[in-house]
Design a protein around this motif. Structure first.
Motif, PDB file in Angstrom:
ATOM      1  N   LEU A 175       0.805  -1.233   0.000  1.00  0.00           N
ATOM      2  CA  LEU A 175       0.000   0.000   0.000  1.00  0.00           C
ATOM      3  C   LEU A 175       0.835   1.280   0.000  1.00  0.00           C
ATOM      4  CD1 LEU A 175      -2.663  -1.139   2.597  1.00  0.00           C
ATOM      5  CD2 LEU A 175      -2.658  -1.488   0.149  1.00  0.00           C
ATOM      6  N   SER A 176       2.116   1.177  -0.360  1.00  0.00           N
ATOM      7  CA  SER A 176       2.939   2.386  -0.355  1.00  0.00           C
ATOM      8  C   SER A 176       3.099   2.961  -1.758  1.00  0.00           C
ATOM      9  CB  SER A 176       4.321   2.082   0.247  1.00  0.00           C
ATOM     10  OG  SER A 176       5.071   1.277  -0.642  1.00  0.00           O
ATOM     11  N   GLY A 177       2.341   2.447  -2.723  1.00  0.00           N
ATOM     12  CA  GLY A 177       2.480   2.885  -4.111  1.00  0.00           C
ATOM     13  C   GLY A 177       2.266   4.377  -4.293  1.00  0.00           C
ATOM     14  N   ARG A 178       1.391   4.955  -3.471  1.00  0.00           N
ATOM     15  CA  ARG A 178       1.090   6.381  -3.592  1.00  0.00           C
ATOM     16  C   ARG A 178       2.237   7.263  -3.141  1.00  0.00           C
ATOM     17  NH1 ARG A 178      -3.043   7.764  -0.253  1.00  0.00           N
ATOM     18  NH2 ARG A 178      -2.538   8.239   1.790  1.00  0.00           N
ATOM     19  N   ASP A 179       3.196   6.692  -2.389  1.00  0.00           N
ATOM     20  CA  ASP A 179       4.316   7.489  -1.898  1.00  0.00           C
ATOM     21  C   ASP A 179       5.365   7.721  -2.975  1.00  0.00           C
ATOM     22  OD1 ASP A 179       3.055   7.462   0.548  1.00  0.00           O
ATOM     23  OD2 ASP A 179       4.182   5.720   1.279  1.00  0.00           O
ATOM     24  N   HIS A 180       5.297   6.913  -4.039  1.00  0.00           N
ATOM     25  CA  HIS A 180       6.278   7.064  -5.114  1.00  0.00           C
ATOM     26  C   HIS A 180       5.838   8.151  -6.087  1.00  0.00           C
ATOM     27  CE1 HIS A 180       8.750   3.423  -4.256  1.00  0.00           C
ATOM     28  NE2 HIS A 180       7.654   3.085  -3.596  1.00  0.00           N
ATOM     29  N   ASP A 181       6.801   8.642  -6.852  1.00  0.00           N
ATOM     30  CA  ASP A 181       6.495   9.642  -7.865  1.00  0.00           C
ATOM     31  C   ASP A 181       5.656   8.991  -8.977  1.00  0.00           C
ATOM     32  OD1 ASP A 181       7.584  12.493  -8.824  1.00  0.00           O
ATOM     33  OD2 ASP A 181       7.306  11.154 -10.556  1.00  0.00           O
ATOM     34  N   PRO A 182       4.660   9.704  -9.499  1.00  0.00           N
ATOM     35  CA  PRO A 182       3.843   9.105 -10.561  1.00  0.00           C
ATOM     36  C   PRO A 182       4.662   8.575 -11.740  1.00  0.00           C
ATOM     37  CG  PRO A 182       2.806  11.089  -9.777  1.00  0.00           C
ATOM     38  CD  PRO A 182       4.127  10.986  -9.052  1.00  0.00           C
ATOM     39  N   ALA A 183       5.857   9.104 -11.946  1.00  0.00           N
ATOM     40  CA  ALA A 183       6.690   8.636 -13.051  1.00  0.00           C
ATOM     41  C   ALA A 183       7.461   7.368 -12.688  1.00  0.00           C
ATOM     42  CB  ALA A 183       7.671   9.739 -13.455  1.00  0.00           C
ATOM     43  N   CYS A 184       7.484   7.014 -11.406  1.00  0.00           N
ATOM     44  CA  CYS A 184       8.259   5.853 -10.943  1.00  0.00           C
ATOM     45  C   CYS A 184       7.458   4.585 -11.208  1.00  0.00           C
ATOM     46  CB  CYS A 184       8.534   5.996  -9.445  1.00  0.00           C
ATOM     47  SG  CYS A 184       9.374   4.589  -8.706  1.00  0.00           S
ATOM     48  N   SER A 185       8.163   3.505 -11.574  1.00  0.00           N
ATOM     49  CA  SER A 185       7.453   2.274 -11.906  1.00  0.00           C
ATOM     50  C   SER A 185       6.812   1.647 -10.670  1.00  0.00           C
ATOM     51  CB  SER A 185       8.400   1.276 -12.569  1.00  0.00           C
ATOM     52  OG  SER A 185       9.449   0.953 -11.685  1.00  0.00           O
TER      53      SER A 185
END
Length: 396
Positions: free
Chosen positions: A59-69
């Motif tokens: 559930l940490s996907g939102r912490d990454h930059d939208p451009a990050c895979s």
DNA sequence: ACTAAATAAGCCGAGCTGTT
DNA sequence: AACAGCTCGGCTTATTTAGT
């Protein structure tokens, strides 16, 4: 390409030295941090079939930059939102603990019923939400990344892949103090030539559901594809793919199942391409018969992406041809009159897109809730298809 | 080891929905 | 409009776990 920090050293994901370091880092439980954002986002190293992967924390996907895979759209837009922190708890090691709203044991009927005792104790509010069976299925699907799709995966996702994803998701998860992988049974793809080995693995996996004779019966959770349902002498028989024996269900629960999942069954029967996925708690009697206790269902398309209406299926059909990734939003515990994001396109530029479908005859409350939802996530570009207004709008 | 507290499972009643 | 059936939440009791 992702760039990671391990300790105070920086690495490119594809660099030889990083790949060489991975096994040792895994051994020492070192945590890589993704440098797509500042401060860097914590991740973990997973070992799968002898290979090492850097994976995002649950559930940490939102912490990454939208451009990050590793980026994933925020979970507030799906039914996952209200559950995180309550029914779904994430610890620092990337493991999640679930609270379940269904029984994992079947006790013998109460011997005597005692009269209710007079009690003036203050009522303790139980505000913690728990996962329904359907929510558990949605959780496994989402954590297994089976909600994601891109056109290059066409033809590469079968039940074998689905099973691996589900078991991986379960291996990160505990519930009721036990490992979910030990409670979860997902039938392996059946191959005639490997018949004996499969049967041996299956009976080992099913040990937890076997009735011991005394004490409360412990149950397991099965996730499988429904092949057909037929009437038995008493109740019904549910035949599952890749499984040589049926699951029995009593008449009462069967009726309830049909009423509750009428839409799902209708969608399944109306299209040969889609699959009906069942999740059920079950036990195996001393005589070896598997009986369902509780059950929930969902319909998935030929790419194993869940959908809940023909409109959603049409949308998925259009998206399936896109090279960029699409992520299906799931309902979890939420009822049909709550709006949720149908699909998100995290790779869309300049900003990720949230696709909503407003079903025909949606109430004013629905529209209001949808407007609030769109407003609360200004970083997402909304796209809304109001079915009552006609054809699907052009995709962004 | 004993006690207290937290958790799990089943029962029951209130409220809602769909049907006759 | 009344009724029945179903769902959801709360309550009770049993069981497990933690603390003294």
């Amino acid at each position: 390409m992702r760039r990671f920090l391990i300790g105070d050293r920086s690495f490119d994901e594809d660099s030889v030295e990083f790949q060489a370091l991975l096994p040792r880092a895994y051994e020492h439980k070192l945590r890589p941090h993704c440098r797509c954002k500042e401060p860097a986002v914590a991740m973990y190293i997973a070992r799968l079939d002898g290979q090492y992967f850097v994976k995002r924390m649950p559930l940490s996907g939102r912490d990454h930059d939208p451009a990050c895979s590793s980026y994933e759209p925020p979970y507030e837009l799906s039914g996952l939102g209200p559950l995180v922190g309550n029914a779904i708890q994430i610890d620092a090691n990337g493991r999640t603990a679930l609270k379940l709203d269904f029984s994992m044991t079947k006790r013998s009927p109460r011997a005597a019923l005692s009269l209710p005792t007079e009690s003036s104790e203050p009522a303790i509010r139980n505000e913690t939400k728990k996962l329904s069976l359907r929510a558990m299925l949605h959780y496994l699907w989402e954590m297994g990344e089976l909600t994601e799709w891109r056109s290059s995966w066409a033809g590469k996702r079968g039940w074998g892949r689905v099973r691996t994803s589900l078991m991986n998701a379960a291996s990160q998860t505990t519930a009721r103090g036990a490992h979910l992988s030990e409670m979860l049974f997902v039938p392996e793809v059946f191959h005639q030539e490997d018949k004996e080995a499969i049967a041996a693995r299956r009976s080992a996996a099913l040990a937890g559901a076997q009735a011991s004779g005394t004490g409360p019966r412990t149950l397991m959770i099965a996730v499988a594809e429904v092949k057909e349902c037929t009437a038995a002498r008493e109740g019904h028989r549910i035949t599952l793919r890749h499984l040589p024996f049926p699951f029995m269900i009593e008449e009462g629960p069967w009726k309830r199942l049909n009423a509750r999942y009428e839409t799902e069954l209708e969608l399944w029967r109306s299209n040969e391409e889609c699959h009906l996925i069942l999740i059920a708690t079950f036990g195996i009697s001393v005589s070896g018969v598997a009986a369902v206790e509780e059950v929930a269902m969902m319909v998935v398309n030929e790419d194993w992406i869940p959908f809940e209406s023909v409109h959603e299926r049409h949308l998925l059909e259009r998206l399936a041809r896109l090279r960029r990734k699409s992520v299906k939003g799931l309902r979890f515990n939420l009822s049909r009159d709550h709006p949720i994001v149908s699909v998100t396109l995290p790779e869309q530029r300049p900003s990720p897109v949230a696709l909503f479908i407003v079903p025909p005859g949606a109430s004013e409350d629905y529209e209001r809730a949808l407007a609030e939802m769109i407003e609360s996530r200004p970083e997402m570009t909304p796209w809304v298809w109001r079915v009552s207004e006609g054809e699907m709008p052009r995709l962004p």
